[in-house]
Design an enzyme around this catalytic site. Structure first.
Site, short mmCIF file in Angstrom:
data_model
loop_
_atom_site.label_atom_id
_atom_site.label_comp_id
_atom_site.label_asym_id
_atom_site.label_seq_id
_atom_site.Cartn_x
_atom_site.Cartn_y
_atom_site.Cartn_z
N ASP A 76 4.40 -0.03 12.29
CA ASP A 76 3.25 -0.79 11.80
C ASP A 76 3.30 -2.26 12.22
OD1 ASP A 76 1.80 1.22 10.33
OD2 ASP A 76 3.41 1.19 8.87
N LYS A 122 0.83 -1.21 0.00
CA LYS A 122 0.00 0.00 0.00
C LYS A 122 0.86 1.26 0.00
CE LYS A 122 -1.76 1.66 3.91
NZ LYS A 122 -1.53 3.14 3.98
N ASN A 123 1.93 1.24 0.81
CA ASN A 123 2.75 2.42 0.97
C ASN A 123 3.65 2.71 -0.22
OD1 ASN A 123 1.63 2.86 3.47
ND2 ASN A 123 3.29 1.89 4.60
N ARG A 164 -4.72 11.10 3.12
CA ARG A 164 -3.74 12.18 3.08
C ARG A 164 -2.99 12.21 1.76
NH1 ARG A 164 -2.08 13.99 8.40
NH2 ARG A 164 -3.46 13.11 9.97
N VAL A 211 7.66 6.46 17.01
CA VAL A 211 7.31 7.04 15.70
C VAL A 211 6.00 7.82 15.76
CG1 VAL A 211 6.88 6.54 13.27
CG2 VAL A 211 8.61 5.23 14.53
N CYS A 228 -5.58 8.03 9.67
CA CYS A 228 -5.82 7.24 10.88
C CYS A 228 -5.53 8.06 12.12
CB CYS A 228 -4.93 5.99 10.86
SG CYS A 228 -5.53 4.70 9.76
#
Length: 456
Positions: free
Chosen positions: A328, A40-41, A114, A350, A138
């Site tokens: 994550d 996804k990133n 975003r 983070v 989120c």
């Protein structure tokens, strides 16, 4: 794959459910094989990069997740023609007719994403202007767009804040700049890359993020004709070029999803083969997984993760930017740590509000305390700032079923894992958020033998 329409804004519909919740009967090991697609990133940023090309781009292994549908919709309202290719998960982007989009159209497609901020550099190059609405995301902590706006100003963009969002223009074009990030932000690094490749002159970025998804984006931009060098001291240099072509690229696998399923295997005492996962990008996670007591085997086509049937070990984890332990990864693994014999500590460095998900775990019987203190020696941005960013997990504890509402993407998947490993029945609602980053997770749960039902 359809663009995000009115129906897909309903979370349940976004996952392929009539409702927005699933009922899970826990205590059954997850056993079987699932397949990963692109990260996804990376995929969403690669889609944005297609705006920079003068010819069509082809992206392969695109997951059918809601974030991808959002970016596809945003590209289409800006005049990019997006069609599906021959392979499953293949998208073709033709940016020949890029045009400005109205605030309302951008806002309608962006939702809480975003990603629109990353459209700005490419659109300033193509059109001389860009618009972005208010940005969501989120609820895991402050991720301000100040870095992005500062980056764009350094390139020569004029930023105007309006009631409906932000308008940017580049009356004199964009010029290369010398930049240094106070923190190796992934988003700000992506912004620099997507803006600098066609800016006039040389850009030097110090303190850059070097995540695998960043490196894969650099691979894509180089395929398009960009000139980018990466030094070992987090310095990236980009020589701007006048023209970029389209690309053909197979996306990097989703290492966050891989780690999530690995944690699910551990928490449910299961055995999951994650097809498409690779060792290199998961090196740090695999070390921690082994220390906890989880077992894994590396294969050419993926990685097998399983619980060995012996007690799990407590661990000490501090999250960090790559090559450290990813933020994550900690949420899904925390669920497994409730099964470990002893005291585990997780120090989150983070995102300052990433432990909101543990409230549901405590309701399910976990023994977890969160603290404002830095329970670790690693440099942390949140010390003395009154954020609960360290967690102490005492196990082993038996989780029991409960009603849970998903708070965010990774926390939501962690709640799924908790429900699957718990004794009794749980109802997990707001599950559409999970579809932002986990393709076909309902189908994958079925493949792994999970016992659950959905609203008919």
């Amino acid at each position: 794959m359809n663009t995000l329409g009115e129906d897909a804004r309903n979370h349940g519909t976004a996952v392929g459910l009539l409702g927005d919740s699933i009922t899970i009967r826990g205590g059954k090991p997850l056993i079987g094989r699932i397949e990963l697609k692109g990260a996804k990133n990376l995929v969403t940023k690669a889609m944005v990069a297609s705006l920079l090309g003068e010819t069509p781009s082809v992206l392969k292994d695109v997951p059918n997740i809601s974030d991808v549908r959002i970016v596809r919709g945003l590209l289409e309202v800006h005049g990019v023609n997006v069609v599906e290719g021959v392979e499953e998960g293949e998208l073709i982007f033709d940016p020949s007719n890029v045009e400005s989009a109205h605030f309302a159209d951008i806002d309608a497609h962006a939702g809480s994403s975003r990603i629109p901020i990353l459209f700005c550099g490419p659109l300033l190059h193509r059109l001389g202007e860009a618009f972005i609405p208010d940005l969501g995301g989120c609820r895991i902590g402050d991720r301000p767009i100040d870095y992005h706006l500062d980056v764009l100003r350094n390139f020569g963009a004029v930023v105007e804040k309006l009631p409906s969002g932000i308008r940017m223009s580049a009356p004199n074009g964009l010029k290369g700049a010398k930049l240094e990030l106070p923190y190796p932000s992934v988003g700000a690094t992506e912004q620099v890359l997507l803006t600098a490749v066609r800016a006039e002159g040389i850009t030097e970025l110090k303190g850059a993020a070097i995540e695998p998804e960043i490196m894969d984006l650099i691979n894509i931009l180089q395929k398009m004709g960009a000139v980018i060098t990466v030094d070992t001291d987090r310095v990236i240099r980009i020589e701007g070029v006048d023209r970029l072509e389209g690309y053909t690229h197979r996306a990097l696998f989703d290492r966050n999803e891989a780690a999530s399923w690995a944690a699910a295997a551990l928490a449910t005492e299961g055995d999951i083969f994650v097809g498409g996962a690779r060792q290199g990008e998961l090196l740090t996670f695999l070390n921690v997984y082994r220390k906890v007591g989880g077992q894994f085997e590396i294969h050419d086509d993926g990685i097998r993760f399983w619980h060995p049937g012996t007690p799990l070990n407590p661990v000490f984890i501090e999250t960090d930017v790559h090559p450290g332990f990813m933020t994550d990864w900690q949420q899904p693994l925390v669920v497994a740590l409730t099964k470990a014999s002893g005291v585990s500590i997780v120090h989150e460095t983070v995102y300052e509000q990433r432990f909101g998900f543990v409230d549901a775990l405590v309701d399910m019987g976990a023994t977890i305390q969160v603290h404002k203190d830095c329970l670790g020696g690693q440099a942390c941005r949140f010390g003395q700032r009154n954020f609960n960013h360290s967690a102490v997990i005492v196990g082993p504890t038996r989780l029991h079923g409960a009603d849970i509402e998903v708070p965010d993407l990774r926390g939501g998947f962690s709640h799924l894992i908790a429900a699957l490993s718990a004794e009794g029945t749980s109802t997990v609602s707001n599950v559409g958020i999970i579809a932002r980053g986990y393709e076909n997770f309902i189908t994958k749960l079925r493949l792994l033998g999970a016992d659950f039902s959905t609203e008919e």
